[in-house]
Scaffold this motif. Structure first.
Motif, PDB file in Angstrom:
ATOM      1  N   ALA A  37       6.822  -6.844 -14.284  1.00  0.00           N
ATOM      2  CA  ALA A  37       5.502  -6.259 -14.546  1.00  0.00           C
ATOM      3  C   ALA A  37       4.895  -5.706 -13.262  1.00  0.00           C
ATOM      4  O   ALA A  37       4.923  -6.350 -12.208  1.00  0.00           O
ATOM      5  N   GLY A  38       4.360  -4.499 -13.348  1.00  0.00           N
ATOM      6  CA  GLY A  38       3.703  -3.887 -12.213  1.00  0.00           C
ATOM      7  C   GLY A  38       4.640  -3.291 -11.189  1.00  0.00           C
ATOM      8  O   GLY A  38       4.211  -2.894 -10.104  1.00  0.00           O
ATOM      9  N   LEU A  39       5.943  -3.223 -11.504  1.00  0.00           N
ATOM     10  CA  LEU A  39       6.934  -2.694 -10.575  1.00  0.00           C
ATOM     11  C   LEU A  39       7.646  -1.486 -11.180  1.00  0.00           C
ATOM     12  O   LEU A  39       7.608  -1.273 -12.392  1.00  0.00           O
ATOM     13  N   THR A  40       8.291  -0.706 -10.326  1.00  0.00           N
ATOM     14  CA  THR A  40       9.124   0.405 -10.770  1.00  0.00           C
ATOM     15  C   THR A  40      10.573   0.046 -10.457  1.00  0.00           C
ATOM     16  O   THR A  40      10.935  -0.113  -9.282  1.00  0.00           O
ATOM     17  N   CYS A  41      11.389  -0.105 -11.500  1.00  0.00           N
ATOM     18  CA  CYS A  41      12.764  -0.587 -11.333  1.00  0.00           C
ATOM     19  C   CYS A  41      13.757   0.359 -12.005  1.00  0.00           C
ATOM     20  O   CYS A  41      13.460   0.944 -13.052  1.00  0.00           O
ATOM     21  N   ILE A  42      14.934   0.458 -11.416  1.00  0.00           N
ATOM     22  CA  ILE A  42      16.012   1.250 -11.982  1.00  0.00           C
ATOM     23  C   ILE A  42      17.336   0.547 -11.707  1.00  0.00           C
ATOM     24  O   ILE A  42      17.511  -0.088 -10.666  1.00  0.00           O
ATOM     25  N   ALA A  96      10.440   1.041 -16.063  1.00  0.00           N
ATOM     26  CA  ALA A  96      11.836   0.601 -16.126  1.00  0.00           C
ATOM     27  C   ALA A  96      12.747   1.758 -16.507  1.00  0.00           C
ATOM     28  O   ALA A  96      12.473   2.488 -17.466  1.00  0.00           O
ATOM     29  N   THR A  97      13.825   1.925 -15.749  1.00  0.00           N
ATOM     30  CA  THR A  97      14.856   2.903 -16.067  1.00  0.00           C
ATOM     31  C   THR A  97      16.195   2.181 -16.076  1.00  0.00           C
ATOM     32  O   THR A  97      16.670   1.723 -15.031  1.00  0.00           O
ATOM     33  N   LEU A  98      16.793   2.064 -17.262  1.00  0.00           N
ATOM     34  CA  LEU A  98      18.090   1.402 -17.414  1.00  0.00           C
ATOM     35  C   LEU A  98      19.127   2.449 -17.815  1.00  0.00           C
ATOM     36  O   LEU A  98      19.005   3.078 -18.870  1.00  0.00           O
ATOM     37  N   LEU A  99      20.139   2.634 -16.975  1.00  0.00           N
ATOM     38  CA  LEU A  99      21.190   3.589 -17.287  1.00  0.00           C
ATOM     39  C   LEU A  99      22.199   2.933 -18.231  1.00  0.00           C
ATOM     40  O   LEU A  99      22.703   1.837 -17.946  1.00  0.00           O
ATOM     41  N   PRO A 100      22.515   3.583 -19.356  1.00  0.00           N
ATOM     42  CA  PRO A 100      23.462   2.980 -20.301  1.00  0.00           C
ATOM     43  C   PRO A 100      24.867   2.938 -19.716  1.00  0.00           C
ATOM     44  O   PRO A 100      25.257   3.832 -18.946  1.00  0.00           O
ATOM     45  N   PRO A 101      25.645   1.906 -20.041  1.00  0.00           N
ATOM     46  CA  PRO A 101      27.006   1.801 -19.502  1.00  0.00           C
ATOM     47  C   PRO A 101      27.926   2.861 -20.114  1.00  0.00           C
ATOM     48  O   PRO A 101      27.759   3.261 -21.264  1.00  0.00           O
ATOM     49  N   ARG A 102      28.901   3.279 -19.311  1.00  0.00           N
ATOM     50  CA  ARG A 102      29.904   4.254 -19.769  1.00  0.00           C
ATOM     51  C   ARG A 102      31.277   3.615 -19.595  1.00  0.00           C
ATOM     52  O   ARG A 102      31.757   3.451 -18.477  1.00  0.00           O
ATOM     53  N   LEU A 103      31.922   3.245 -20.715  1.00  0.00           N
ATOM     54  CA  LEU A 103      33.247   2.630 -20.663  1.00  0.00           C
ATOM     55  C   LEU A 103      34.315   3.701 -20.850  1.00  0.00           C
ATOM     56  O   LEU A 103      34.263   4.491 -21.801  1.00  0.00           O
ATOM     57  N   ARG A 105       0.826  -1.202   0.000  1.00  0.00           N
ATOM     58  CA  ARG A 105       0.000   0.000   0.000  1.00  0.00           C
ATOM     59  C   ARG A 105       0.864   1.257   0.000  1.00  0.00           C
ATOM     60  O   ARG A 105       0.347   2.363   0.068  1.00  0.00           O
ATOM     61  N   ARG A 106       2.161   1.088  -0.070  1.00  0.00           N
ATOM     62  CA  ARG A 106       3.079   2.225  -0.097  1.00  0.00           C
ATOM     63  C   ARG A 106       3.919   2.171  -1.366  1.00  0.00           C
ATOM     64  O   ARG A 106       4.244   1.091  -1.859  1.00  0.00           O
ATOM     65  N   PRO A 107       4.284   3.329  -1.914  1.00  0.00           N
ATOM     66  CA  PRO A 107       5.100   3.347  -3.131  1.00  0.00           C
ATOM     67  C   PRO A 107       6.429   2.622  -2.910  1.00  0.00           C
ATOM     68  O   PRO A 107       7.025   2.719  -1.831  1.00  0.00           O
ATOM     69  N   ALA A 108       6.862   1.895  -3.936  1.00  0.00           N
ATOM     70  CA  ALA A 108       8.126   1.156  -3.842  1.00  0.00           C
ATOM     71  C   ALA A 108       8.897   1.295  -5.144  1.00  0.00           C
ATOM     72  O   ALA A 108       8.308   1.369  -6.227  1.00  0.00           O
ATOM     73  N   VAL A 109      10.216   1.324  -5.015  1.00  0.00           N
ATOM     74  CA  VAL A 109      11.118   1.346  -6.171  1.00  0.00           C
ATOM     75  C   VAL A 109      12.199   0.308  -5.929  1.00  0.00           C
ATOM     76  O   VAL A 109      12.731   0.193  -4.815  1.00  0.00           O
ATOM     77  N   LEU A 110      12.527  -0.457  -6.960  1.00  0.00           N
ATOM     78  CA  LEU A 110      13.576  -1.469  -6.863  1.00  0.00           C
ATOM     79  C   LEU A 110      14.837  -0.956  -7.559  1.00  0.00           C
ATOM     80  O   LEU A 110      14.764  -0.472  -8.690  1.00  0.00           O
ATOM     81  N   ILE A 111      15.973  -1.067  -6.899  1.00  0.00           N
ATOM     82  CA  ILE A 111      17.264  -0.863  -7.551  1.00  0.00           C
ATOM     83  C   ILE A 111      17.717  -2.245  -7.997  1.00  0.00           C
ATOM     84  O   ILE A 111      18.297  -3.013  -7.237  1.00  0.00           O
ATOM     85  N   GLY A 112      17.404  -2.576  -9.230  1.00  0.00           N
ATOM     86  CA  GLY A 112      17.616  -3.914  -9.763  1.00  0.00           C
ATOM     87  C   GLY A 112      16.334  -4.405 -10.411  1.00  0.00           C
ATOM     88  O   GLY A 112      15.253  -3.847 -10.171  1.00  0.00           O
ATOM     89  N   PHE A 113      16.449  -5.458 -11.222  1.00  0.00           N
ATOM     90  CA  PHE A 113      15.314  -5.979 -11.977  1.00  0.00           C
ATOM     91  C   PHE A 113      15.132  -7.467 -11.714  1.00  0.00           C
ATOM     92  O   PHE A 113      16.069  -8.253 -11.882  1.00  0.00           O
ATOM     93  N   PRO A 114      13.929  -7.882 -11.314  1.00  0.00           N
ATOM     94  CA  PRO A 114      13.629  -9.311 -11.312  1.00  0.00           C
ATOM     95  C   PRO A 114      13.377  -9.770 -12.748  1.00  0.00           C
ATOM     96  O   PRO A 114      13.314  -8.955 -13.669  1.00  0.00           O
ATOM     97  N   LEU A 115      13.216 -11.067 -12.927  1.00  0.00           N
ATOM     98  CA  LEU A 115      12.952 -11.579 -14.268  1.00  0.00           C
ATOM     99  C   LEU A 115      11.631 -11.053 -14.796  1.00  0.00           C
ATOM    100  O   LEU A 115      11.515 -10.655 -15.955  1.00  0.00           O
TER     101      LEU A 115
END
Length: 334
Positions: free
Chosen positions: A151-156, A317-324, A138-148
């Protein structure tokens, strides 16, 4: 420091009126309320946290769930935590750090109380048992990382698949034909932790695309573990010319073990690391690396959770591009 009595005197009201404005327990006329709020701002009064919570129906606290499991490199985790804390303070929120591996029970315990307004979760596994609970919170949630199944989640997170691919693309460009990934400790793979699994996928798929021989070697985060992996690599793959390292604690021990075995970096062996810039820059030689953007990920995670608290739509989904960054540890094969 201004007190509630000072605010009352400045606004020309009773201290109880200031308290009612803050708590919302009684109806106060608009004119009086505005006068009290103006006095609070003018005097720089900081209401008691409990009073602010009553007035806003919020705790102004965000939970950061970081289970300190085996195989996790705590210094890098703390970079993420520091970023979250700093960004949360900019939004006038504090952070409750939860480090026990309580799984679903821990999430429910925190979410079912008024302790926190929102939750940020780290160390996400592909088949994470916490996901059903997170979907129902019942509270907003954000994941640092992605499960397989996100769906229905906010991930970065950093795009670790692309990070593994970027390392191999760089080595392929330099002409390397036999490469190895020295990865996280075995238990991290056994848990199917998202960042480790995705790095491996990007590494192996890109090596296959380039026609490069590649192998993956989980490594205990110890000097003995690094020495063992180096001995196995050189015995099994004498034609090895490049290594990608995604295991921060063994970067130094690996380089030492290769030197002891007579392999010069970058003369005989190119090395690329996926690690924070400060580690790559202070290694001898300085390492070509893909940065772990802990500060950016933490800051954006807080921004996402604050937007959700404000009722705004955010990307799933927010995926940060890699910087080499190319440094002294890689060179073209001869």
């Amino acid at each position: 420091m201004a007190k509630i009595e000072d605010v009352a005197r400045h606004a020309g009201v009773a201290p109880s009126t200031v308290s009612y404005v803050l708590s919302g327990k009684r109806s106060i006329t608009k004119a009086t309320r505005e006068r009290v709020l103006a006095s609070i701002e003018a005097l720089g009064y900081q209401p008691h946290a409990g009073a602010r919570a009553l007035a806003s129906n919020r705790s102004n606290v965000v939970a950061l769930v970081v289970p300190l499991r085996t195989g996790i490199h705590v210094p890098v985790i703390m970079q993420f935590a520091t970023s979250v804390v700093t960004a949360a303070r900019e939004h006038d929120h504090d952070v409750l750090l939860l480090t026990q591996n309580e799984g679903e029970a821990g999430l429910r315990r925190v979410a079912d109380t008024s302790l926190v307004d929102a939750i940020i979760v780290m160390d996400v596994e592909l088949h994470d048992s916490r996901i059903p609970v997170l979907r129902d919170l019942r509270r907003p949630a954000v994941l640092i990382g992605f499960p397989l199944d996100a769906a229905g989640l906010t991930c970065i997170d950093l795009d670790f698949t692309a990070a593994g691919a970027a390392c191999v693309d760089h080595l392929a460009e330099l002409g390397h034909r036999r490469v190895a990934l020295v990865g996280s400790p075995p238990e991290v793979y056994e848990r199917e932790t998202g960042f480790a699994t995705r790095t491996t996928a990007g590494f192996t798929e890109t090596a296959a695309r380039h026609g490069i021989a590649a192998s993956v070697h989980p490594c205990e985060a110890t000097q003995a573990g690094a020495q063992k992996v180096v001995a196995e690599l050189l015995a099994d793959h004498p034609d090895l010319t490049a290594v990608v390292v995604h295991n921060e604690p063994v970067v130094g021990p690996l380089l030492s073990a290769f030197r002891e075995a007579g392999r010069d970096v970058p003369g005989d062996l190119s090395v690329v690391a996926i690690c924070p810039d400060e580690l790559a820059e202070h290694t001898m030689p300085a390492l070509t690396s893909v940065a772990i953007p802990a500060d950016e990920v933490g800051r954006q995670a807080v921004g996402l959770v604050m937007a959700k608290l404000g009722g705004q739509q955010v990307p799933d989904a927010t995926l940060l591009p890699p910087r080499l960054t190319r440094r002294a540890s890689t060179r073209a094969t001869t």
